[in-house]
Design a protein around this motif. Structure first.
Motif, PDB file in Angstrom:
ATOM      1  N   ASP A 274     -57.363 -58.791  15.831  1.00 44.74           N
ATOM      2  CA  ASP A 274     -56.778 -60.127  15.675  1.00 44.74           C
ATOM      3  C   ASP A 274     -57.219 -60.657  14.314  1.00 44.74           C
ATOM      4  N   TYR A 296     -50.913 -62.239  17.110  1.00 48.15           N
ATOM      5  CA  TYR A 296     -51.674 -61.280  17.923  1.00 48.15           C
ATOM      6  C   TYR A 296     -51.546 -61.660  19.387  1.00 48.15           C
ATOM      7  N   GLU A 298     -52.424 -60.132  23.602  1.00 46.55           N
ATOM      8  CA  GLU A 298     -53.004 -59.147  24.521  1.00 46.55           C
ATOM      9  C   GLU A 298     -52.319 -59.272  25.870  1.00 46.55           C
ATOM     10  N   GLU A 301     -54.751 -54.617  28.818  1.00 44.66           N
ATOM     11  CA  GLU A 301     -55.483 -53.927  27.746  1.00 44.66           C
ATOM     12  C   GLU A 301     -54.606 -53.611  26.542  1.00 44.66           C
ATOM     13  N   GLN A 302     -53.326 -53.954  26.625  1.00 45.20           N
ATOM     14  CA  GLN A 302     -52.409 -53.657  25.521  1.00 45.20           C
ATOM     15  C   GLN A 302     -52.554 -54.716  24.429  1.00 45.20           C
ATOM     16  N   ARG A 303     -52.866 -54.271  23.231  1.00 49.38           N
ATOM     17  CA  ARG A 303     -53.009 -55.167  22.096  1.00 49.38           C
ATOM     18  C   ARG A 303     -51.844 -54.971  21.132  1.00 49.38           C
ATOM     19  N   ARG A 320     -53.759 -49.471  23.380  1.00 46.91           N
ATOM     20  CA  ARG A 320     -54.536 -49.911  24.533  1.00 46.91           C
ATOM     21  C   ARG A 320     -56.005 -49.980  24.126  1.00 46.91           C
TER      22      ARG A 320
END
Length: 380
Positions: A274, A296, A298, A301-303, A320
């Protein structure tokens, strides 16, 4: 409404008992400077009216946090209960601890004159005028309404600093001899030439560079420029603006970054980050490639991190957790590659050189930051 215990608690929280800013914090009624404010909601900005709930008003006003007072072109004072504006914040009451730190960095002596750029709610000017005197404080803001309302609220508590509605980056109507101190609670880039003109010889300025968290202090030199350094402290302020609102963002480019396949698709060597909230990283990147916008998100767990620039460049990185990301990039430049270069240098040297750098400001506002073998120039 019994506000004094709340102000005393705020003073206890953000100052040492021997601080000369303790008494102003404990005796200035901050809630009077923020009678209405905005908070973010799913439907846009949500309006809060202090008079509707006295306890909520006191809790918000005397918490060490910033309160957004203007969203896009709409000030909370002018809003109706059903209004939900969208857009970026355009004015706020800065968190008190940061206000105090900016004033401390200025090293104001008892007889010094102070020019404050970014009147906003007027709370910063109230603290300065209470600590010194109204006659020592001049404050400017590009927004005439903010200047007018701040003036009324200051007068209500017996303070009468000079307030001027003018562009703080342009010519400043100050008396001959200039001012001893300039403190800006809006971010600038480049440093305005008019500040150096307004600052008396040996005078000191305190500001932040727009797009970064870099807090610069510098003292005026014999040649009309100034020299100082980037403080180890950090600060974030809204950018200066010349109109009623900031220019609109490029929604089409953001949509492309979010959904399209890139011209270049690769695996990045470092996890998704981020950037906007990684202050040192964001600052170094913005000096390398100014003007990048970040987003950014989330989802479990997916960023997902997005980067866009007005030149048409964009990037999207997804992964992830801390896995290596898949990076899509398009446009004339590879923005994520620029970010990875900064991260690589950071890992190779153990630090980023910008924090603590020397600052050299020429009379025209050209600013050079230098530390060791690293340097960069910011031109007007």
């Amino acid at each position: 409404m019994k506000w004094e215990p709340h102000a005393a608690s705020l003073a206890d929280e953000v100052t040492h008992r021997a601080s000369r800013w303790r008494e102003p914090l404990a005796t200035v009624p901050r809630h009077l400077f923020v009678p209405r404010w905005w908070s973010r909601s799913r439907t846009g900005w949500q309006l809060h009216v202090g008079a509707d709930n006295a306890q909520h008003w006191l809790d918000a006003a005397y918490r060490d946090t910033s309160l957004i007072t203007r969203a896009g072109p709409l000030h909370a004072d002018d809003a109706a209960p059903g209004d939900h504006p969208i857009g970026r914040p355009t004015s706020s009451a800065t968190l008190p601890s940061l206000v105090v730190r900016m004033l401390q960095h200025a090293r104001i002596d008892e007889g010094d004159s102070l020019l404050h750029v970014g009147t906003g709610s007027g709370y910063t000017d109230a603290l300065a005028a209470r600590r010194f005197s109204s006659g020592q404080v001049t404050s400017v803001d590009v927004d005439p309404y903010l200047v007018e309302s701040a003036g009324h609220r200051l007068a209500d508590i017996g303070l009468h600093p000079t307030l001027l509605a003018t562009d703080g980056t342009g010519p400043l109507p100050l008396p001959p001899g200039g001012t001893d101190r300039i403190v800006s609670t809006v971010a600038v880039r480049p440093l305005p030439e008019s500040w150096l003109t307004a600052l008396c010889r040996g005078g000191r300025l305190v500001t932040t560079l727009a797009g970064t968290s870099l807090l610069i202090t510098a003292e005026k030199d014999e040649d009309g420029g100034a020299s100082g350094h980037v403080e180890w402290d950090r600060a974030g302020f809204m950018h200066t603006r010349t109109g009623n609102n900031y220019p609109p963002g490029d929604d089409e480019l953001l949509a492309a970054a979010r959904h399209h396949d890139g011209d270049d698709i690769s695996k990045g060597p470092y996890p998704v980050v981020d950037v906007a909230n990684a202050w040192d990283l964001a600052s170094m990147l913005d000096l390398t490639a100014p003007g990048i916008e970040h987003d950014y998100r989330e989802d479990d767990e997916q960023r997902t991190a997005l980067m866009t620039h007005s030149d048409g460049s964009w990037a999207r990185a997804t992964a992830r957790g801390t896995d290596r990301p898949t990076v899509h990039q398009g446009g004339p430049r590879r923005l994520w590659d620029l970010l990875d270069e900064v991260r690589h240098d950071w890992l190779a040297t153990g630090e980023l050189p910008v924090r603590g750098a020397h600052v050299f400001i020429k009379p025209d506002g050209t600013t050079i930051l230098a530390r060791g073998e690293w340097h960069t120039k910011i031109k007007p």
